[in-house]
Design an enzyme around this catalytic site. Structure first.
Site, PDB file in Angstrom:
ATOM      1  N   ARG A  17      26.322  11.885  27.261  1.00  0.00           N
ATOM      2  CA  ARG A  17      25.330  10.741  27.588  1.00  0.00           C
ATOM      3  C   ARG A  17      24.483  10.569  26.115  1.00  0.00           C
ATOM      4  O   ARG A  17      24.514  11.679  25.327  1.00  0.00           O
ATOM      5  CB  ARG A  17      24.361  10.979  28.546  1.00  0.00           C
ATOM      6  N   SER A  19      21.051  10.359  25.637  1.00  0.00           N
ATOM      7  CA  SER A  19      19.748  10.543  25.783  1.00  0.00           C
ATOM      8  C   SER A  19      19.500  11.488  24.784  1.00  0.00           C
ATOM      9  O   SER A  19      20.364  12.456  24.506  1.00  0.00           O
ATOM     10  CB  SER A  19      19.198  11.010  27.078  1.00  0.00           C
ATOM     11  N   LYS A  95      22.598  20.766  36.928  1.00  0.00           N
ATOM     12  CA  LYS A  95      21.743  20.065  38.116  1.00  0.00           C
ATOM     13  C   LYS A  95      21.968  18.592  38.656  1.00  0.00           C
ATOM     14  O   LYS A  95      21.796  18.252  39.661  1.00  0.00           O
ATOM     15  CB  LYS A  95      20.262  20.186  37.985  1.00  0.00           C
ATOM     16  N   ASP A  96      22.828  17.838  37.576  1.00  0.00           N
ATOM     17  CA  ASP A  96      23.180  16.411  37.730  1.00  0.00           C
ATOM     18  C   ASP A  96      24.577  16.151  38.304  1.00  0.00           C
ATOM     19  O   ASP A  96      25.033  15.051  38.701  1.00  0.00           O
ATOM     20  CB  ASP A  96      22.765  15.509  36.708  1.00  0.00           C
ATOM     21  N   THR A 140       7.045  11.283  39.926  1.00  0.00           N
ATOM     22  CA  THR A 140       8.256  12.137  39.854  1.00  0.00           C
ATOM     23  C   THR A 140       9.595  11.161  40.450  1.00  0.00           C
ATOM     24  O   THR A 140       9.248  10.474  41.212  1.00  0.00           O
ATOM     25  CB  THR A 140       8.441  13.459  40.515  1.00  0.00           C
ATOM     26  N   LEU A 143      13.624  13.809  44.411  1.00  0.00           N
ATOM     27  CA  LEU A 143      13.362  13.850  45.733  1.00  0.00           C
ATOM     28  C   LEU A 143      12.703  15.292  46.233  1.00  0.00           C
ATOM     29  O   LEU A 143      11.904  15.476  46.903  1.00  0.00           O
ATOM     30  CB  LEU A 143      14.191  13.466  46.725  1.00  0.00           C
ATOM     31  N   ARG A 144      13.500  16.265  45.455  1.00  0.00           N
ATOM     32  CA  ARG A 144      13.030  17.806  45.925  1.00  0.00           C
ATOM     33  C   ARG A 144      11.537  17.973  45.271  1.00  0.00           C
ATOM     34  O   ARG A 144      10.710  18.391  46.081  1.00  0.00           O
ATOM     35  CB  ARG A 144      14.037  18.630  44.861  1.00  0.00           C
ATOM     36  N   ARG A 145      11.202  17.743  44.099  1.00  0.00           N
ATOM     37  CA  ARG A 145       9.841  17.722  43.668  1.00  0.00           C
ATOM     38  C   ARG A 145       8.859  16.878  44.572  1.00  0.00           C
ATOM     39  O   ARG A 145       7.629  17.531  45.010  1.00  0.00           O
ATOM     40  CB  ARG A 145       9.928  17.251  42.408  1.00  0.00           C
ATOM     41  N   ARG A 162      10.741   7.565  36.795  1.00  0.00           N
ATOM     42  CA  ARG A 162      12.001   7.902  36.256  1.00  0.00           C
ATOM     43  C   ARG A 162      12.258   7.484  34.724  1.00  0.00           C
ATOM     44  O   ARG A 162      11.554   6.736  34.300  1.00  0.00           O
ATOM     45  CB  ARG A 162      13.298   7.329  37.263  1.00  0.00           C
ATOM     46  N   VAL A 165      12.608  12.247  28.769  1.00  0.00           N
ATOM     47  CA  VAL A 165      11.695  12.953  28.721  1.00  0.00           C
ATOM     48  C   VAL A 165      10.740  12.039  28.047  1.00  0.00           C
ATOM     49  O   VAL A 165       9.420  11.873  28.403  1.00  0.00           O
ATOM     50  CB  VAL A 165      11.924  14.276  27.763  1.00  0.00           C
ATOM     51  N   THR A 167      10.346   8.745  27.770  1.00  0.00           N
ATOM     52  CA  THR A 167       9.887   7.610  28.849  1.00  0.00           C
ATOM     53  C   THR A 167       8.961   8.058  29.539  1.00  0.00           C
ATOM     54  O   THR A 167       7.861   7.410  29.825  1.00  0.00           O
ATOM     55  CB  THR A 167      11.132   7.138  29.602  1.00  0.00           C
ATOM     56  N   ARG A 168       9.061   9.194  30.230  1.00  0.00           N
ATOM     57  CA  ARG A 168       8.181   9.864  31.271  1.00  0.00           C
ATOM     58  C   ARG A 168       6.742  10.225  30.727  1.00  0.00           C
ATOM     59  O   ARG A 168       5.541   9.896  31.139  1.00  0.00           O
ATOM     60  CB  ARG A 168       8.648  10.959  31.852  1.00  0.00           C
ATOM     61  N   CYS A 255      21.567  15.069  44.650  1.00  0.00           N
ATOM     62  CA  CYS A 255      20.052  14.602  44.175  1.00  0.00           C
ATOM     63  C   CYS A 255      19.484  13.574  45.256  1.00  0.00           C
ATOM     64  O   CYS A 255      18.199  13.215  45.158  1.00  0.00           O
ATOM     65  CB  CYS A 255      20.094  13.984  42.643  1.00  0.00           C
TER      66      CYS A 255
END
Length: 321
Positions: A17, A19, A95-96, A140, A143-145, A162, A165, A167-168, A255
């Site tokens: 990707r 990013s 993790k994705d 965030t 859903l986990r966090r 969402r 890095v 953008t957040r 996820c």
């Protein structure tokens, strides 16, 4: 088996990707392959592939990932390019990644794992979760966090947050939220670790399955890719992920469900901790166990079965209050 190595004239094509973090991971892969085979950087070509998820995430930045199609949206085009032969290998944040690969593709190469912890980030001088005041806003997209935070601090407000890095961080500076979370691994790979207010211990916030790990996918019948990736595969990371991904597969997780898990190696054993939560944070179930490293996958399945046996029907129903 001896591989025909790539060259500047016929480079190995690395799909990713676009990013900044994804590109950093692709460059790390290229550097490790070049060093392992004493090849110039020009023997590798990094190919940026825009995914459906990238487009939809920009259009629906305030909606949870589940509502726009799930994390498979960020891998389908890359895997299609790999199957079509337009790229030779694909670099992913583990993790994705779904626990199953499309027929004809194999994911069995992992780079050395980075810091597994979550990073707490505040631009308002708040030191950590415990120091947040009731009613403060936490951003965030995980859903986990979200579930872990609300389980510990139901007095906080959580909003969808969402983006990559950069953008957040921009949203944080604009006041969309008072604080947020990112993965320490991503910040380290971007050379941005200094923006983390604090790294959160796994005992406080157990990380996502495979957090901090980079995986490299190849075609099953590509002998050259097999030989080259074997040279950079990190065995301990593979052993950890054998437990974690078996655990995730048994839970049928993604996820879209609040699942946390972390395997650590201690001597000849693997220690696996797992946690599942109701999406609204109202309940958390945890389990852990140890087994010989050779039984890592079986341990993952066993911990998952223990949690499932304790979870009532509808435990993962997707609701956030």
């Amino acid at each position: 088996m001896k591989a025909i190595l790539p060259s500047p004239a016929e480079p190995l094509k690395i799909g990713t990707r676009g990013s900044p973090l994804a590109l950093a991971q692709a460059h790390e892969t290229r550097e490790r392959l070049a060093a392992a085979f004493d090849l110039p950087a020009e023997a590798f070509e990094i190919v940026v592939i825009k995914t459906t998820g990238d487009d939809r995430a920009m259009i629906a930045a305030d909606r949870p990932l589940k509502e726009i199609g799930g994390k498979g949206l960020f891998t389908r085009e890359i895997e299609a390019a790999l199957l079509a032969g337009s790229i030779d290998i694909a670099v992913h944040s583990m993790k994705d990644m779904p626990v199953c690969q499309p027929e004809g593709l194999v994911l069995d190469c992992y780079l050395p794992r980075e810091d597994v912890r979550d990073a707490f980030i505040s631009q308002q001088g708040v030191a950590g979760i415990a120091d947040l005041q009731p009613g403060q806003v936490v951003g965030t997209s995980s859903l986990r966090r979200r579930a872990q935070l609300l389980y510990r601090r139901p007095d906080l407000k959580v909003v969808e947050f969402r983006g990559n890095v950069q953008t957040r961080l921009r949203k944080l500076s604009e006041g969309v939220a008072d604080c947020t979370f990112l993965a320490m691994a991503g910040l380290n790979r971007l050379g941005m670790e200094s923006i983390a207010t604090a790294a959160i211990a796994p005992e406080t916030m157990l990380p996502a399955v495979a957090q901090g790990a980079i995986g490299i996918e190849r075609r099953e019948n590509d002998a050259r890719a097999l030989v080259m990736l074997e040279a950079i595969h990190d065995v301990p990371t593979g052993q950890q992920l054998a437990a974690e991904r078996a655990y995730l597969a048994e839970l049928d997780g993604s996820c879209e469900t609040p699942i946390a898990g972390l395997a650590q190696l201690e001597g000849g054993e693997v220690w696996l901790r797992g946690e599942i939560l109701r999406p609204d944070g109202s309940e958390c179930l945890a389990a852990q166990g140890r087994a010989p490293i050779s039984d890592a996958a079986a341990l993952g399945e066993e911990i998952a079965r223990q949690l499932l046996s304790r979870a009532p029907r509808g435990f993962f129903d997707w609701r956030t209050g």
